[in-house]
Scaffold this active site. Structure first.
Site, PDB file in Angstrom:
ATOM      1  N   HIS A  58     -21.297  36.193  46.590  1.00 26.20           N
ATOM      2  CA  HIS A  58     -20.197  36.530  45.688  1.00 26.20           C
ATOM      3  C   HIS A  58     -20.778  37.281  44.483  1.00 26.20           C
ATOM      4  O   HIS A  58     -21.311  36.678  43.563  1.00 26.20           O
ATOM      5  CB  HIS A  58     -19.487  35.258  45.242  1.00 26.20           C
ATOM      6  N   HIS A  92     -15.889  39.611  40.537  1.00 24.72           N
ATOM      7  CA  HIS A  92     -14.912  38.822  39.765  1.00 24.72           C
ATOM      8  C   HIS A  92     -15.476  38.094  38.552  1.00 24.72           C
ATOM      9  O   HIS A  92     -14.962  37.045  38.157  1.00 24.72           O
ATOM     10  CB  HIS A  92     -14.191  37.821  40.692  1.00 24.72           C
ATOM     11  N   TYR A 136     -18.282  36.481  38.187  1.00 28.74           N
ATOM     12  CA  TYR A 136     -19.133  35.313  38.405  1.00 28.74           C
ATOM     13  C   TYR A 136     -20.606  35.710  38.219  1.00 28.74           C
ATOM     14  O   TYR A 136     -20.906  36.846  37.866  1.00 28.74           O
ATOM     15  CB  TYR A 136     -18.795  34.665  39.760  1.00 28.74           C
TER      16      TYR A 136
HETATM   17  C1  FNR Z   1      -8.732  34.639  45.757  1.00 29.15           C
HETATM   18  N1  FNR Z   1      -9.776  35.574  45.699  1.00 29.15           N
HETATM   19  C2  FNR Z   1     -11.081  35.155  45.808  1.00 29.15           C
HETATM   20  N2  FNR Z   1     -12.096  36.061  45.866  1.00 29.15           N
HETATM   21  C3  FNR Z   1     -13.368  35.667  46.107  1.00 29.15           C
HETATM   22  O1  FNR Z   1     -14.254  36.517  46.182  1.00 29.15           O
HETATM   23  N3  FNR Z   1     -13.652  34.350  46.264  1.00 29.15           N
HETATM   24  C4  FNR Z   1     -12.706  33.372  46.180  1.00 29.15           C
HETATM   25  O2  FNR Z   1     -12.992  32.191  46.389  1.00 29.15           O
HETATM   26  C5  FNR Z   1     -11.380  33.784  45.884  1.00 29.15           C
HETATM   27  N4  FNR Z   1     -10.379  32.864  45.729  1.00 29.15           N
HETATM   28  C6  FNR Z   1      -9.043  33.268  45.763  1.00 29.15           C
HETATM   29  C7  FNR Z   1      -8.024  32.312  45.883  1.00 29.15           C
HETATM   30  C8  FNR Z   1      -6.701  32.726  46.014  1.00 29.15           C
HETATM   31  C9  FNR Z   1      -5.630  31.696  46.196  1.00 29.15           C
HETATM   32  C10 FNR Z   1      -6.403  34.104  46.013  1.00 29.15           C
HETATM   33  C11 FNR Z   1      -4.969  34.584  46.177  1.00 29.15           C
HETATM   34  C12 FNR Z   1      -7.391  35.028  45.852  1.00 29.15           C
HETATM   35  C13 FNR Z   1      -9.474  37.017  45.812  1.00 29.15           C
HETATM   36  C14 FNR Z   1      -9.171  37.393  47.265  1.00 29.15           C
HETATM   37  O3  FNR Z   1     -10.298  37.232  48.091  1.00 29.15           O
HETATM   38  C15 FNR Z   1      -8.682  38.856  47.370  1.00 29.15           C
HETATM   39  O4  FNR Z   1      -9.711  39.705  46.946  1.00 29.15           O
HETATM   40  C16 FNR Z   1      -7.436  39.112  46.533  1.00 29.15           C
HETATM   41  O5  FNR Z   1      -6.466  38.122  46.773  1.00 29.15           O
HETATM   42  C17 FNR Z   1      -6.866  40.489  46.823  1.00 29.15           C
HETATM   43  O6  FNR Z   1      -6.507  40.630  48.178  1.00 29.15           O
HETATM   44  P1  FNR Z   1      -4.972  40.468  48.668  1.00 29.15           P
HETATM   45  O7  FNR Z   1      -4.551  39.056  48.364  1.00 29.15           O
HETATM   46  O8  FNR Z   1      -4.154  41.449  47.888  1.00 29.15           O
HETATM   47  O9  FNR Z   1      -5.033  40.747  50.134  1.00 29.15           O
END
Ligand code: FNR
Length: 369
Positions: free
Chosen positions: A188, A191, A193
């Site tokens: 990861h 975002h 982190y």
């Molecule tokens: C996330 N996202 C996310 N990203 C990541 O790198 N690790 C994570 O653990 C999480 N956790 C997470 C939880 C929830 C409930 C959501 C909705 C999103 C971001 C996710 O992987 C993704 O990048 C975004 O949701 C954008 O894609 P979609 O939802 O538009 O298809």
């Protein structure tokens, strides 16, 4: 046959490796569902990931799994820092495999963004947002530098000694992921982190060899990749998720990401997923497929890698278009897959992929789709 349902084989340092039955990837999504604050995945995680493996994803990636207790975003996160957790992941991986999907785990350390209340409706209603208070069990966080950019309790700046220990933590987690049977590790690096905190000048104001120049800010990520690659079997692909752009003045930009992707590839990373943002006040774009250009930029930098786009890619024809245009090699699906665990099966039907072209695990209900 559609591009989305064309199988693909990922490369590894040993040559051709993991085969995916199609190019749909379940995006990592925190479930905030660990019950005993012990990071141990359980029936919820099996159900969440298992349903989406049965739903046809080529690759199912777990939520951000913490590499240490201190690195958890919240005390409801799953982890992979001890044997109990490792043993609990193994049957989940087995079930994912039984459904014909590959199993990936996202390894994560939240750094300055650790020790926050889980995003649960009741916690928010009780005003429990942001850093966990001491009486609720909050813990000390560490990051590259002290910072108030997240509006959280500032982390302590990591000593070089702590950085070295942390790099070993990533490697240990990768070794456990292998023991649990995972096919792919995704670091990861997005975002806001820990890895991203080192990359971005917005959160890394160190003056030693881990901060300042591009070369120094990328050092931590390079060393993590090197240590993980050494601990993770050569025949298994290593992936990374980047925030391709902070979309904040003075932040980490797509040109940096593309440059670093080439360096990461040289160190043995062969799969890249391109998200964005997570540090500072966001002024970037939004809308359908808004992050696809970030994936395309990285694809140009690492043409032989498997590069996936993510973000508001919600329907089949939109996903297919991303691939037809050569903008990425695959798509990661997040919220649309929460709404419909069978997103790939539905997409295959919509794109007219014949049942026998799509090797979904045999299930009676498919005949009645
Ligand atoms: C996330 N996202 C996310 N990203 C990541 O790198 N690790 C994570 O653990 C999480 N956790 C997470 C939880 C929830 C409930 C959501 C909705 C999103 C971001 C996710 O992987 C993704 O990048 C975004 O949701 C954008 O894609 P979609 O939802 O538009 O298809």
């Amino acid at each position: 046959m559609s591009k989305l349902f064309a199988p693909v084989q990922l490369t590894t340092p040993q040559g051709p490796g993991l085969k995916l039955r199609n190019r749909t990837v379940l995006a990592p999504m925190c479930q905030y569902s660990v019950t005993n604050r012990d990071g141990v995945p359980h029936a919820w995680h099996l159900s969440h990931l298992g349903a989406r493996a049965a739903g046809g994803f080529g690759l199912v990636i777990t939520e951000a799994a913490a590499i240490t207790a201190q690195g958890r975003i919240s005390d409801h996160d799953a982890g992979i820092w001890n044997d109990t957790q490792t043993h609990a992941w193994a049957p989940i991986v087995d079930f994912i495999h039984s459904q014909g999907a590959a199993a990936g785990i996202q390894l994560a350390h939240a750094g300055a963004k650790a020790s926050t209340y889980a995003w649960l409706p009741q916690a928010a209603a009780d005003g429990k947002v942001g850093s966990i208070s001491a009486q609720d069990g909050g813990w000390e966080t560490t990051g590259p530098s002290e910072t108030d950019v997240f509006g959280l309790v500032s982390p302590a700046a990591m000593s070089v000694e702590q950085i070295k220990v942390s790099i070993q933590d990533w490697a240990d987690a990768a070794r456990r992921a292998d023991e649990a049977g995972f096919d792919l590790v995704q670091l990861h690096g997005a975002h806001g982190y820990l890895i991203h905190q080192f990359l971005s000048p917005l959160t890394n104001t160190r003056t030693d060899e881990y901060g300042g120049s591009y070369e120094n800010r990328t050092r931590y990520a390079r060393e993590v990749i090197g240590a993980v690659r050494a601990a993770w079997p050569d025949h298994k692909p290593l992936a990374i998720r980047f925030s391709g752009d902070d979309w904040v003045e003075g932040g980490w930009r797509i040109e940096d990401t593309a440059r670093f992707a080439a360096e990461a590839y040289a160190l043995g990373v062969t799969a890249f997923d391109l998200s964005s943002a997570g540090i500072g006040k966001y002024y970037g774009p939004t809308g359908p497929g808004f992050q696809v250009p970030l994936a395309t930029a990285v694809k140009h930098a690492v043409p032989d890698a498997f590069v996936t786009a993510v973000g508001m890619i919600n329907d089949a024809s939109q996903a297919e278009q991303v691939l037809v245009m050569g903008a990425a090699d695959g798509v990661s699906i997040g919220r649309a897959a929460l709404k419909n665990p069978n997103w790939p099966a539905a997409a295959a039907a919509e794109l007219g992929a014949a049942q026998d072209e799509v090797p979904f695990a045999a299930q009676y209900w498919r005949a009645h789709w």
